[in-house]
Motif scaffolding. Structure first.
Motif, PDB file in Angstrom:
ATOM      1  N   UNK A  46     -50.466 -19.488  54.174  1.00 35.61           N
ATOM      2  CA  UNK A  46     -50.817 -19.970  52.830  1.00 35.61           C
ATOM      3  C   UNK A  46     -52.228 -20.556  52.806  1.00 35.61           C
ATOM      4  N   UNK A  47     -52.562 -21.286  53.863  1.00 36.85           N
ATOM      5  CA  UNK A  47     -53.910 -21.857  53.941  1.00 36.85           C
ATOM      6  C   UNK A  47     -54.947 -20.736  54.040  1.00 36.85           C
ATOM      7  N   UNK A  50     -56.233 -19.366  50.673  1.00 35.13           N
ATOM      8  CA  UNK A  50     -57.172 -20.127  49.828  1.00 35.13           C
ATOM      9  C   UNK A  50     -58.531 -19.455  49.904  1.00 35.13           C
ATOM     10  N   UNK A 146     -53.344 -35.740  40.637  1.00 30.53           N
ATOM     11  CA  UNK A 146     -53.574 -34.627  41.565  1.00 30.53           C
ATOM     12  C   UNK A 146     -52.575 -34.673  42.723  1.00 30.53           C
ATOM     13  N   UNK A 147     -52.303 -35.877  43.218  1.00 37.44           N
ATOM     14  CA  UNK A 147     -51.337 -36.037  44.307  1.00 37.44           C
ATOM     15  C   UNK A 147     -49.936 -35.700  43.815  1.00 37.44           C
ATOM     16  N   UNK A 150     -49.208 -31.955  43.783  1.00 38.06           N
ATOM     17  CA  UNK A 150     -48.794 -31.450  45.095  1.00 38.06           C
ATOM     18  C   UNK A 150     -47.357 -31.821  45.410  1.00 38.06           C
ATOM     19  N   UNK A 154     -44.124 -29.440  46.225  1.00 36.03           N
ATOM     20  CA  UNK A 154     -43.177 -29.626  47.327  1.00 36.03           C
ATOM     21  C   UNK A 154     -41.753 -29.622  46.796  1.00 36.03           C
ATOM     22  N   UNK A 171     -56.447 -27.637  40.766  1.00 33.48           N
ATOM     23  CA  UNK A 171     -55.374 -28.103  41.659  1.00 33.48           C
ATOM     24  C   UNK A 171     -54.054 -27.389  41.393  1.00 33.48           C
ATOM     25  N   UNK A 174     -54.510 -24.071  43.401  1.00 33.05           N
ATOM     26  CA  UNK A 174     -54.686 -24.313  44.836  1.00 33.05           C
ATOM     27  C   UNK A 174     -53.415 -24.874  45.468  1.00 33.05           C
ATOM     28  N   UNK A 175     -52.741 -25.780  44.762  1.00 33.95           N
ATOM     29  CA  UNK A 175     -51.503 -26.340  45.320  1.00 33.95           C
ATOM     30  C   UNK A 175     -50.417 -25.268  45.362  1.00 33.95           C
ATOM     31  N   UNK A 178     -51.075 -23.252  48.454  1.00 30.23           N
ATOM     32  CA  UNK A 178     -50.705 -23.991  49.672  1.00 30.23           C
ATOM     33  C   UNK A 178     -49.191 -23.987  49.885  1.00 30.23           C
ATOM     34  N   UNK A 179     -48.423 -24.109  48.792  1.00 30.84           N
ATOM     35  CA  UNK A 179     -46.958 -24.142  48.960  1.00 30.84           C
ATOM     36  C   UNK A 179     -46.388 -22.739  49.160  1.00 30.84           C
TER      37      UNK A 179
END
Lengths: 442, 442
Positions: A46-47, A50, A146-147, A150, A154, A171, A174-175, A178-179
């Motif tokens: 996933x990373x 990006x 923003x936190x 994410x 999750x 975000x 992008x989040x 990442x997930x």
């Protein structure tokens, strides 16, 4: 000015030069590091997906490069959208009292509830959501929107389809990458395969055309929108809630800029009937109260919101907050509580008014040089159109010609191409100076 | 006392009663909510795999139930391990100055670097990792170790195998379940199928038997260990680093309690030669400086650490911090910086010494009633053995008989069964009172 830019089919967030420089620095780094021991841990796929650095640090990198080139330039930052007005003493004295207390036996506090202090959760419910029936137990205090985005990812996990307005706050996408929801990046379109991008341009009054939209599990929606500055109308939000209800979707509604609304557009998704069954709201003290560095936000998860199996979402979000978070700083929470007192709200509002005065000054200046400007009425962002141009090229030229940092629209998604976002956060003298510098773009 | 408990084969974290009460409350809630609209969004299968509420909120729930039963009980909390000593004025006055500054034009600060303030990163590198060669750019300031563990799981992704000492801090396993690494929960063993649990009991000097361990991608390791209180020796950590190197694993080393080490055990994994190529270190101001409510921590990712493809882990972690986090509260960071000044360090050390005096008082009291006690020498936790007992039963009986909150060892994994963790955080008079109440356990 816009005629100076070549039409470009490049949908990448980066100019070819920037891309090259990033790639070569990675290669160099890798070569150097390949000499030593390597673990056998595979890099997270996933990373790997990006496409680039997160937008705002990237812009900061450009700013630093510019300062290396012009060490004496008086750079004006209309980029990241960072608050600049000092906090009211009503707010700081409340935090000072709290901090003094921490050095006394009576005032010392250790761990607080992971969901936030009871008094603050109640005050957010009672003040921000007055008459909207939000319960304190549905409010989760955090260290910022923003936190929370994410943490919501999750919560939701990798197997969902998401829907994002295009352009929108990076975000969300992008989040999602990442997930693991996003799928492959398609260079031709500048989009991830599994993400539903819904263009929100002037043709559709900055709202997605829901008739052409396919179903998604999660609908990210931000109003007032960052970057376009558009606040969705009541009718638009009613359509959105209906659409979510029909499709069994969950809306993640980002209201971080709601304090900037000057007309009668809804400030919360919970002003819309039925939203409690389909929406989560994420919000923040950052832009509302100048807490970008102090860090404080919140998320509302209504009790009625449930998964397909009937399980309440709020139970799982509570578990995420307890396991992956440990509560916002208690000092920031003391400050947040002061912001919501009658005097605090007045002080906060005067800052918001000040930034909106800045926005008017900038919009006037940009309009006067013949540019088509959107936003700036219900949000501290002007969204400026440069037809036929590549937005990173426009960004680079504005920086080179005027020493001003803006944000290239394509940083917010392919739908932001040809646009530049201009932030109205700044001290008044800088804003006036900026509005004068824009004259040289004629 | 331990003879009063029946041997139990139940490996669940909960007593049957507690489980029943949780399950029936969920059922009721679901039934009520099933009446309204349900979304079509499936519940995250990873969230479904979580077996129970996060440990510490669960214990708090028991405490509240106890207070309902005995409203006038003077409950002593030896449970969650929360700091109780007021902060030094050296630290608070520094935060007060910073907060005052926020109300001035000169002192106002908005967004800081997502990775933390430069000065604080440098001070952590120079003071905490003195002579260990840690660069400020390898230090990422955060809002706490528990939050960083979740961010590290986001970084690593779902497809890795993890290794945890058993017993250990529950966030390692719970965050692994949430990200999707854990596999199915096996009721018979009380373990998740894909997680490698390595028993750390008195038989192996509280260190895993690495000869019997199979390879894992990520090795969580905490020293001093929470809950056992054991600080790994230099030899043990050398073995661990060798094991990681041979297996190509990454160690996530949690040093949140390193300030409590009184002997010559290493305080950082980076004291071990070769660790820079195999380890990440997570740490915190919470227990070190009493910042449990202020929220401040850090993570060190050395430049040399790379994935199997040679890509440096630090690049991806930086991306996670920029995308999923937005910096720790700048007020907390000002406080953290003050903690690391020479005067701050002295003040912080005096609190640590105080808690360790508490630990000695508690260990003596527990030993005097014939209990076998581990820990309490390099960590503020006593790890008390009740052979043949179910630890939730012991927890319940201590609460019922003495009005004292402890933590059942099985909450830290099946290897914690038969044990109770007792926290030495508390004001001295409470600790003395607690040590007297333990006498009635004879």
């Amino acid at each position: 000015m816009h005629k100076m830019y070549n039409t470009s089919v490049c949908s990448s967030m980066f100019s070819p030069n920037a891309l090259q420089s990033i790639m070569s620095s990675c290669t160099l780094k890798n070569q150097r590091l390949r000499i030593g021991h390597r673990t056998k841990v595979p890099r997270n796929v996933n990373m790997e997906k990006l496409q680039h650095g997160y937008l705002f640090p990237e812009i900061q990198r450009h700013q630093l490069m510019h300062l290396e080139k012009y060490p004496h330039a008086n750079v004006i930052d209309l980029g990241i959208g960072d608050t600049t007005e000092p906090l009211s003493t009503i707010v700081t004295s409340s935090m000072v009292d709290f901090v003094h207390g921490l050095s006394t036996e009576k005032g010392y506090k250790g761990y607080g509830p992971e969901q936030g202090e009871k008094a603050l959760r109640k005050e957010i419910a009672d003040t921000i959501y007055k008459d909207l029936g939000i319960k304190p137990s549905e409010v989760f205090v955090s260290d910022g929107a923003q936190c929370d985005i994410s943490r919501l990812q999750l919560l939701m996990g990798p197997n969902l389809k998401i829907f994002v307005p295009d352009p929108s706050f990076p975000a969300y996408i992008d989040s999602s990458v990442i997930i693991g929801q996003a799928g492959e990046f398609v260079y031709e379109t500048g989009k991830y395969k599994n993400i539903e991008y819904m263009t929100c341009g002037p043709q559709t009054n900055f709202f997605p055309d829901l008739h052409t939209a396919s179903r998604a599990d999660i609908i990210f929606f931000c109003s007032p929108n960052n970057p376009t500055g558009h606040a969705a109308t009541r009718k638009q939000l009613e359509q959105l809630v209906d659409f979510a209800k029909e499709n069994g979707s969950i809306i993640i509604f980002d209201s971080a800029y709601s304090a900037y609304i000057t007309d009668d557009s809804p400030k919360s998704i919970f002003e819309i009937s039925g939203a409690r069954e389909v929406a989560i709201e994420v919000s923040s003290f950052s832009k509302f109260a100048g807490f970008t560095g102090v860090r404080l936000g919140w998320t509302v998860v209504p009790e009625e919101l449930s998964y397909s199996n009937g399980f309440p979402v709020v139970h799982d979000f509570n578990r995420i907050m307890c396991t992956c978070f440990n509560g916002a700083s208690n000092i920031a929470q003391a400050g947040g509580l002061a912001c919501l007192s009658p005097e605090g709200l007045k002080a906060v509002q005067s800052h918001v008014d000040n930034y909106m005065d800045n926005a008017r000054i900038l919009v006037d200046a940009l309009t006067s040089v013949g540019l088509k400007v959107y936003g700036g009425k219900n949000a501290p962002y002007a969204w400026v159109h440069f037809p036929g141009s590549n937005s990173w090229d426009v960004f680079a030229e504005i920086l080179e010609k005027t020493h001003m940092i803006t944000v290239p629209g394509s940083g917010f998604g392919p739908g932001g191409e040809e646009y530049i976002r201009i932030s109205a956060f700044g001290q008044r003298d800088s804003i006036i100076e900026a509005s004068e510098r824009f004259q040289c773009l004629v």
